[in-house]
Design an enzyme around this catalytic site. Structure first.
Site, PDB file in Angstrom:
ATOM      1  N   ASN A 131       0.710  -1.127  -0.032  1.00 41.53           N
ATOM      2  CA  ASN A 131      -0.029   0.005   0.042  1.00 41.53           C
ATOM      3  C   ASN A 131       0.813   1.234   0.054  1.00 41.53           C
ATOM      4  O   ASN A 131       2.086   1.134  -0.076  1.00 41.53           O
ATOM      5  CB  ASN A 131      -0.836   0.110   1.254  1.00 41.53           C
ATOM      6  CG  ASN A 131      -0.155  -0.112   2.440  1.00 41.53           C
ATOM      7  OD1 ASN A 131       0.660   0.773   2.797  1.00 41.53           O
ATOM      8  ND2 ASN A 131      -0.169  -1.244   3.124  1.00 41.53           N
ATOM      9  N   LYS A 148       8.843 -17.372 -10.078  1.00 47.63           N
ATOM     10  CA  LYS A 148       7.881 -16.402 -10.535  1.00 47.63           C
ATOM     11  C   LYS A 148       7.172 -16.783 -11.516  1.00 47.63           C
ATOM     12  O   LYS A 148       7.124 -17.696 -12.481  1.00 47.63           O
ATOM     13  CB  LYS A 148       9.057 -15.476 -11.436  1.00 47.63           C
ATOM     14  CG  LYS A 148       8.396 -14.234 -12.061  1.00 47.63           C
ATOM     15  CD  LYS A 148       9.658 -13.459 -12.739  1.00 47.63           C
ATOM     16  CE  LYS A 148       8.624 -12.432 -13.631  1.00 47.63           C
ATOM     17  NZ  LYS A 148       9.672 -11.679 -14.623  1.00 47.63           N
ATOM     18  N   PHE A 176      -3.999   3.636  14.569  1.00 48.18           N
ATOM     19  CA  PHE A 176      -4.258   4.396  13.603  1.00 48.18           C
ATOM     20  C   PHE A 176      -5.560   4.025  12.552  1.00 48.18           C
ATOM     21  O   PHE A 176      -5.602   2.911  12.365  1.00 48.18           O
ATOM     22  CB  PHE A 176      -3.152   4.791  12.903  1.00 48.18           C
ATOM     23  CG  PHE A 176      -2.314   5.790  13.145  1.00 48.18           C
ATOM     24  CD1 PHE A 176      -1.701   5.552  14.460  1.00 48.18           C
ATOM     25  CD2 PHE A 176      -2.035   6.865  12.744  1.00 48.18           C
ATOM     26  CE1 PHE A 176      -0.707   6.460  14.934  1.00 48.18           C
ATOM     27  CE2 PHE A 176      -1.089   7.728  13.268  1.00 48.18           C
ATOM     28  CZ  PHE A 176      -0.741   7.417  14.311  1.00 48.18           C
ATOM     29  N   PRO A 208      -2.939 -11.647  10.234  1.00 47.32           N
ATOM     30  CA  PRO A 208      -3.240 -11.236  11.753  1.00 47.32           C
ATOM     31  C   PRO A 208      -3.376  -9.985  11.913  1.00 47.32           C
ATOM     32  O   PRO A 208      -2.830  -9.142  11.459  1.00 47.32           O
ATOM     33  CB  PRO A 208      -1.999 -11.775  12.425  1.00 47.32           C
ATOM     34  CG  PRO A 208      -0.906 -11.761  11.263  1.00 47.32           C
ATOM     35  CD  PRO A 208      -1.598 -12.007  10.068  1.00 47.32           C
ATOM     36  N   ALA A 250       1.581   1.247  11.580  1.00 50.55           N
ATOM     37  CA  ALA A 250       1.991   0.507  10.355  1.00 50.55           C
ATOM     38  C   ALA A 250       0.419   0.365   9.536  1.00 50.55           C
ATOM     39  O   ALA A 250      -0.512   0.212  10.134  1.00 50.55           O
ATOM     40  CB  ALA A 250       2.337  -0.722  10.441  1.00 50.55           C
ATOM     41  N   ASP A 258      -4.361  -6.068   4.774  1.00 51.31           N
ATOM     42  CA  ASP A 258      -5.321  -6.998   5.724  1.00 51.31           C
ATOM     43  C   ASP A 258      -5.112  -8.343   4.906  1.00 51.31           C
ATOM     44  O   ASP A 258      -5.657  -9.190   5.608  1.00 51.31           O
ATOM     45  CB  ASP A 258      -6.456  -6.361   5.010  1.00 51.31           C
ATOM     46  CG  ASP A 258      -6.926  -4.930   6.020  1.00 51.31           C
ATOM     47  OD1 ASP A 258      -6.575  -4.956   7.170  1.00 51.31           O
ATOM     48  OD2 ASP A 258      -7.473  -4.065   5.355  1.00 51.31           O
ATOM     49  N   LYS A 288     -11.324  -2.735  18.444  1.00 52.36           N
ATOM     50  CA  LYS A 288     -10.194  -3.187  18.609  1.00 52.36           C
ATOM     51  C   LYS A 288      -9.749  -3.143  20.130  1.00 52.36           C
ATOM     52  O   LYS A 288      -8.370  -3.260  20.492  1.00 52.36           O
ATOM     53  CB  LYS A 288      -9.026  -2.547  17.551  1.00 52.36           C
ATOM     54  CG  LYS A 288      -9.666  -2.722  16.172  1.00 52.36           C
ATOM     55  CD  LYS A 288      -8.338  -2.629  15.420  1.00 52.36           C
ATOM     56  CE  LYS A 288      -8.782  -2.948  14.015  1.00 52.36           C
ATOM     57  NZ  LYS A 288      -7.593  -3.077  13.131  1.00 52.36           N
ATOM     58  N   LYS A 324     -13.904   1.488  15.542  1.00 48.20           N
ATOM     59  CA  LYS A 324     -12.659   0.633  15.468  1.00 48.20           C
ATOM     60  C   LYS A 324     -11.945   0.746  16.888  1.00 48.20           C
ATOM     61  O   LYS A 324     -11.461  -0.238  17.259  1.00 48.20           O
ATOM     62  CB  LYS A 324     -11.793   1.230  14.376  1.00 48.20           C
ATOM     63  CG  LYS A 324     -10.948   0.226  13.611  1.00 48.20           C
ATOM     64  CD  LYS A 324     -10.263   0.639  12.523  1.00 48.20           C
ATOM     65  CE  LYS A 324     -10.925   0.410  11.134  1.00 48.20           C
ATOM     66  NZ  LYS A 324     -10.042   1.168   9.909  1.00 48.20           N
TER      67      LYS A 324
HETATM   68  O1  C5P Z   1      -6.538  -1.409   8.766  1.00 48.54           O
HETATM   69  P1  C5P Z   1      -7.325  -0.931   9.922  1.00 48.54           P
HETATM   70  O2  C5P Z   1      -8.043   0.184   9.553  1.00 48.54           O
HETATM   71  O3  C5P Z   1      -8.071  -2.084  10.672  1.00 48.54           O
HETATM   72  O4  C5P Z   1      -5.938  -0.599  10.646  1.00 48.54           O
HETATM   73  C1  C5P Z   1      -6.343   0.167  12.123  1.00 48.54           C
HETATM   74  C2  C5P Z   1      -5.322  -0.211  12.695  1.00 48.54           C
HETATM   75  O5  C5P Z   1      -4.818  -1.577  13.119  1.00 48.54           O
HETATM   76  C3  C5P Z   1      -3.760   0.418  12.408  1.00 48.54           C
HETATM   77  O6  C5P Z   1      -3.523   1.004  13.756  1.00 48.54           O
HETATM   78  C4  C5P Z   1      -2.989  -0.580  12.184  1.00 48.54           C
HETATM   79  O7  C5P Z   1      -1.722  -0.528  12.469  1.00 48.54           O
HETATM   80  C5  C5P Z   1      -3.471  -1.839  12.730  1.00 48.54           C
HETATM   81  N1  C5P Z   1      -3.653  -2.885  12.221  1.00 48.54           N
HETATM   82  C6  C5P Z   1      -2.686  -3.842  12.729  1.00 48.54           C
HETATM   83  N2  C5P Z   1      -2.738  -5.389  12.023  1.00 48.54           N
HETATM   84  C7  C5P Z   1      -3.646  -5.534  10.845  1.00 48.54           C
HETATM   85  C8  C5P Z   1      -4.409  -4.580  10.407  1.00 48.54           C
HETATM   86  C9  C5P Z   1      -4.497  -3.318  11.137  1.00 48.54           C
HETATM   87  O8  C5P Z   1      -2.079  -3.819  13.582  1.00 48.54           O
HETATM   88  N3  C5P Z   1      -3.582  -6.518  10.255  1.00 48.54           N
END
Ligand code: C5P
Length: 393
Positions: A206, A284, A320, A300, A270, A274, A338, A334
């Site tokens: 990304n 390749k 974030f 994860p 980070a 996903d 979370k 979120k």
């Molecule tokens: O991708 P998402 O919007 O859910 O990300 C929200 C937060 O979750 C961010 O702080 C990101 O660093 C964290 N995150 C993570 N592991 C993931 C997806 C997101 O730590 N697999």
């Protein structure tokens, strides 16, 4: 311990000097306050004294004060002289070299760096006299934390509001080097994108540059924290003073985070991918007429894992949320789902934020949402680090 001479001049923003005094004392500075006559119309010497834990000096011709410490000595005993708020009047006196009270005498007598945080009515700030005074002071090496723009106590709108105390403190910390608000604390910061391999040469990624996460890691280290920075692949320099663990994929990032635990603070900046491919090809993939169909599986969730780490859960978990629509609702949801304490939310739709130098965020805590103005990612990192520091002060 670094010593500040805090000069508070007159203006409605003087009350914010009390907050600065509180934060500076908490951050481990020794603060000696000086209050001008005009300043004393807005706040009392006693409240300043209580917050600084040191006597407030006010009078140039006080025999008692002179016998305790002469004013020349007072002006030189500090490591840094800060004028907060700096009124148009005190700036004019500084520019002209007028020394007609204790504060201005100290400012003329000091051999130390001087930092001013001006605050005044917008017309006074924009007046040619103030502009000329500021230009002269800057040319002489006076450091400036510029005023913010916004609604003012006088009912007008524009630049002239005193900068927020954490921003002034961060400027002070920057000038005096490390302070120790987070000494003895361990912070884990995740930063950058992840690369999820499709085959040995291709990957899913990304637009994250890692700039914000790296700046936060550096800002936490500047406040004395031990910082483990777990970084995906980025093209920016390593921040100073942090222990950096380089990873490629989300799975590796989780492993690195697990092995860095326990921590007092976790900041997950980070942009973790996903999904990853179920089975990356070991060779390749050849270009042929039918493009390959990628089978994806969920990665994860590192943030959710940290926030659910039971007794090992860091006291402060910050996530974030980059969104392109319904920012506050999605991010607030979120934060709860979370189980993190704070969520830093930004709208990344067409803003140039992702990968850029600047950021504009909403800070969501259990107390609600706070909109922060757009600012450089480094400044945002310092402000956030100071907010984190306050939690542990
Ligand atoms: O991708 P998402 O919007 O859910 O990300 C929200 C937060 O979750 C961010 O702080 C990101 O660093 C964290 N995150 C993570 N592991 C993931 C997806 C997101 O730590 N697999």
């Amino acid at each position: 311990m670094k010593r500040l001479l805090l000069i508070v001049s007159g203006g409605i923003a003087a009350y914010k000097a009390l907050e600065l005094a509180r934060l500076a004392a908490k951050a481990g500075y020794s603060v000696t306050p000086v209050l001008t006559k005009a300043g004393a119309q807005f706040i009392t010497p006693l409240s300043l004294q209580a917050l600084c834990g040191a006597k407030t000096h006010m009078d140039l011709f006080s025999l008692t004060e002179e016998s305790e410490m002469g004013h020349i000595e007072l002006s030189r005993a500090a490591d840094l002289v800060v004028v907060v708020p700096a009124s148009a009047d005190i700036l004019a006196k500084m520019a002209a070299g007028i020394a007609d009270d204790l504060a201005t005498t100290l400012l003329l007598a000091t051999d130390k760096s001087v930092l001013v945080a001006p605050a005044m009515n917008v017309r006074m700030w924009e007046h040619a006299a103030t502009r000329a005074n500021m230009a002269l002071l800057k040319a002489r090496g006076v450091l400036v934390v510029p005023p913010d723009e916004g609604p003012m106590a006088c009912g007008e709108f524009g630049p002239g509001r005193l900068a927020e105390p954490p921003v002034i403190l961060s400027a002070i910390a920057g000038l005096l080097g490390k302070n120790n608000m987070l000494a003895g604390r361990h912070a884990i910061v995740t930063s950058g994108p992840t690369h999820e391999p499709i085959d040995p040469v291709r990957y899913i990624a990304n637009r994250s540059s890692g700039r914000q996460g790296h700046a936060i890691a550096a800002a936490l280290a500047a406040l004395g924290a031990r910082v483990t920075l777990v970084s995906g692949p980025v093209n920016i320099p390593d921040p100073p003073g942090v222990d950096i663990r380089r990873v490629e994929t989300a799975t590796e990032m989780l492993k690195a985070v697990e092995s860095a635990m326990p921590a007092d603070i976790a900041v997950c900046a980070a942009a973790v991918g996903d999904w990853r491919t179920t089975t990356p090809a070991s060779h390749k993939i050849k270009k042929n007429s039918t493009p390959p169909a990628l089978q994806l599986m969920e990665n994860p969730d590192i943030l959710a894992w940290i926030a659910a780490a039971g007794p090992q859960r860091p006291r402060l978990v910050v996530g974030f949320a980059a969104e392109t629509q319904n920012l506050t609702d999605f991010a607030a949801g979120k934060r709860v789902v979370k189980n993190c304490d704070w969520m830093v939310a930004n709208n990344v739709a067409g803003t140039g934020i992702m990968g850029g130098q600047e950021n504009e965020i909403m800070l969501l805590t259990a107390r609600g949402a706070e909109a922060w103005p757009r600012m450089d990612k480094l400044e945002l990192a310092h402000r956030l680090a100071l907010r984190i520091g306050e939690v542990f002060a």
